[in-house]
Design a protein around this motif. Structure first.
Motif, PDB file in Angstrom:
ATOM      1  N   ARG A  33       0.834  -1.193   0.000  1.00 30.33           N
ATOM      2  CA  ARG A  33       0.000   0.000   0.000  1.00 30.33           C
ATOM      3  C   ARG A  33       0.872   1.248   0.000  1.00 30.33           C
ATOM      4  O   ARG A  33       1.825   1.347   0.780  1.00 30.33           O
ATOM      5  CB  ARG A  33      -0.907  -0.009   1.241  1.00 30.33           C
ATOM      6  CG  ARG A  33      -2.032   1.024   1.206  1.00 30.33           C
ATOM      7  CD  ARG A  33      -2.812   0.959   2.506  1.00 30.33           C
ATOM      8  NE  ARG A  33      -3.422  -0.347   2.681  1.00 30.33           N
ATOM      9  CZ  ARG A  33      -4.630  -0.671   2.255  1.00 30.33           C
ATOM     10  NH1 ARG A  33      -5.360   0.233   1.597  1.00 30.33           N
ATOM     11  NH2 ARG A  33      -5.123  -1.869   2.468  1.00 30.33           N
ATOM     12  N   SER A  69      -1.605   8.771   1.466  1.00 28.13           N
ATOM     13  CA  SER A  69      -3.035   8.483   1.401  1.00 28.13           C
ATOM     14  C   SER A  69      -3.807   9.525   0.609  1.00 28.13           C
ATOM     15  O   SER A  69      -4.961   9.297   0.247  1.00 28.13           O
ATOM     16  CB  SER A  69      -3.619   8.393   2.826  1.00 28.13           C
ATOM     17  OG  SER A  69      -3.417   9.616   3.518  1.00 28.13           O
ATOM     18  N   ILE A 100       2.112  11.674  -4.743  1.00 27.15           N
ATOM     19  CA  ILE A 100       2.949  10.556  -4.299  1.00 27.15           C
ATOM     20  C   ILE A 100       4.396  10.888  -4.667  1.00 27.15           C
ATOM     21  O   ILE A 100       4.670  11.372  -5.758  1.00 27.15           O
ATOM     22  CB  ILE A 100       2.512   9.240  -4.953  1.00 27.15           C
ATOM     23  CG1 ILE A 100       1.146   8.806  -4.415  1.00 27.15           C
ATOM     24  CG2 ILE A 100       3.538   8.134  -4.717  1.00 27.15           C
ATOM     25  CD1 ILE A 100       0.631   7.508  -4.998  1.00 27.15           C
ATOM     26  N   ARG A 144      -3.160   5.367  -9.294  1.00 29.93           N
ATOM     27  CA  ARG A 144      -2.849   5.900  -7.972  1.00 29.93           C
ATOM     28  C   ARG A 144      -3.800   5.340  -6.928  1.00 29.93           C
ATOM     29  O   ARG A 144      -3.404   5.002  -5.809  1.00 29.93           O
ATOM     30  CB  ARG A 144      -2.904   7.431  -7.998  1.00 29.93           C
ATOM     31  CG  ARG A 144      -2.390   8.084  -6.739  1.00 29.93           C
ATOM     32  CD  ARG A 144      -2.058   9.542  -6.959  1.00 29.93           C
ATOM     33  NE  ARG A 144      -3.156  10.284  -7.553  1.00 29.93           N
ATOM     34  CZ  ARG A 144      -3.081  10.940  -8.713  1.00 29.93           C
ATOM     35  NH1 ARG A 144      -1.956  10.941  -9.394  1.00 29.93           N
ATOM     36  NH2 ARG A 144      -4.121  11.581  -9.188  1.00 29.93           N
ATOM     37  N   ARG A 164      -2.836   2.995  -3.615  1.00 29.05           N
ATOM     38  CA  ARG A 164      -3.225   3.332  -2.247  1.00 29.05           C
ATOM     39  C   ARG A 164      -4.132   2.274  -1.630  1.00 29.05           C
ATOM     40  O   ARG A 164      -4.192   2.152  -0.406  1.00 29.05           O
ATOM     41  CB  ARG A 164      -3.913   4.694  -2.234  1.00 29.05           C
ATOM     42  CG  ARG A 164      -2.922   5.838  -2.452  1.00 29.05           C
ATOM     43  CD  ARG A 164      -3.577   7.177  -2.515  1.00 29.05           C
ATOM     44  NE  ARG A 164      -2.559   8.239  -2.469  1.00 29.05           N
ATOM     45  CZ  ARG A 164      -2.684   9.411  -3.083  1.00 29.05           C
ATOM     46  NH1 ARG A 164      -3.756   9.671  -3.798  1.00 29.05           N
ATOM     47  NH2 ARG A 164      -1.720  10.308  -2.969  1.00 29.05           N
TER      48      ARG A 164
END
Length: 299
Positions: free
Chosen positions: A23, A27, A31, A57, A61
């Motif tokens: 992961r 959040s 990134i 993306r 996540r």
């Protein structure tokens, strides 16, 4: 480039939930925090890949990437999509040949700035320009330079599984900057061992008490390597008491470089130190807008 046929991504359902997947640490927002990871993603995002990167993306996540392996010239990943069997993903970029790495290692070892930063586990921003000057850009200049493959039925390249791999690869670059150099053909252990070897060889002097004439009949040891400049400067000093040579005390014993290395900080460094502002003044969204504005001003 992959050209497998199939339907559209909308023809398939939501991805299957994964336990224990890789992961993304981020959040929300962008990134990648280091200059090298952001540089890698900026190249990809400049190719106008649109919503495919957005979906990738989200996959990154959500932990849909089961594994990620980086080897010289190729990145392999396993990504869980909507079907029971996970998809096999591969992103290939030709590694630099051995002769080019030998040349770059010699250049890096010859400059204390680069050697010190690399041996400390950091990649200075000036490294990108050094590789570019050698005709070996660290980052792809066009999307066609990447050989992208995925076993999913989506014909788009990159698909969301490839895009998810890109984002997790950027975070792998954050965690260990030498991952980028490993992808281009040189592992951390091999590169640092070679730099230490070259630095040690450059600091040594030839065996035997070889001497040269210092200019006024004085014998001066013939020194090579980084100490050679100091030996030449000291050989020029007159054989006089210290009090009579104080005017030369502050002169450098070796020539200074024409352009000393510049240490630059990221334009959003202060934002990352201050943390997320209160929702009343914009919250995380304000940070992201300011970050983009600072990056534009920095250019």
């Amino acid at each position: 480039m992959r050209t497998e046929g199939g339907g559209r991504f909308a023809d398939y359902g939501r991805p299957r939930r994964v336990d224990g997947g890789l992961r993304a640490r981020s959040s929300r927002g962008a990134i990648g925090v280091s200059w090298w990871s952001r540089r890698f993603l900026e190249v990809l995002e400049s190719f106008a890949l649109g919503t495919r990167l957005t979906r990738g993306r989200s996959y990154a996540r959500a932990g849909q990437v089961l594994s990620l392996d980086v080897a010289p010239g190729v990145v392999r990943a396993v990504v869980q999509g909507s079907r029971p069997r996970p998809y096999q993903v591969q992103v290939a970029l030709p590694p630099f040949p051995a002769r080019l790495w030998a040349r770059m290692e010699a250049e890096l070892a010859a400059q204390a700035f680069f050697s010190a930063r690399l041996l400390a586990g950091d990649l200075p921003a000036e490294l990108e320009a050094l590789f570019a000057a050698a005709g070996a850009p660290l980052f792809p200049g066009a999307v066609t330079e990447l050989d992208q493959r995925c076993s999913c039925p989506d014909a788009a390249v990159p698909c969301k599984h490839l895009a998810a791999t890109f984002y997790l690869l950027a975070e792998a670059f954050d965690a260990d900057p030498f991952t980028l150099l490993h992808w281009r053909g040189r592992s951390r252990a091999d590169l640092l061992a070679r730099l230490r070897e070259l630095r040690a060889a450059g600091a040594g002097s030839p065996p035997g008490p070889s001497t040269v004439d210092g200019g006024d009949g004085r014998a001066v040891r013939n020194v090579t390597g980084p100490a050679a400049g100091a030996a030449r400067a000291l050989a020029d000093l007159p054989a006089a008491p210290l009090a009579e040579t104080l005017d030369r005390f502050w002169l450098p014993p070796v020539p200074l470089p024409d352009r000393p290395p510049s240490l630059t900080s990221r334009p959003d460094l202060l934002l990352r130190q201050l943390g997320v502002p209160a929702p009343a003044i914009g919250g995380p969204g304000l940070v992201e807008r300011l970050r983009k504005a600072y990056q534009q001003l920095g250019r």
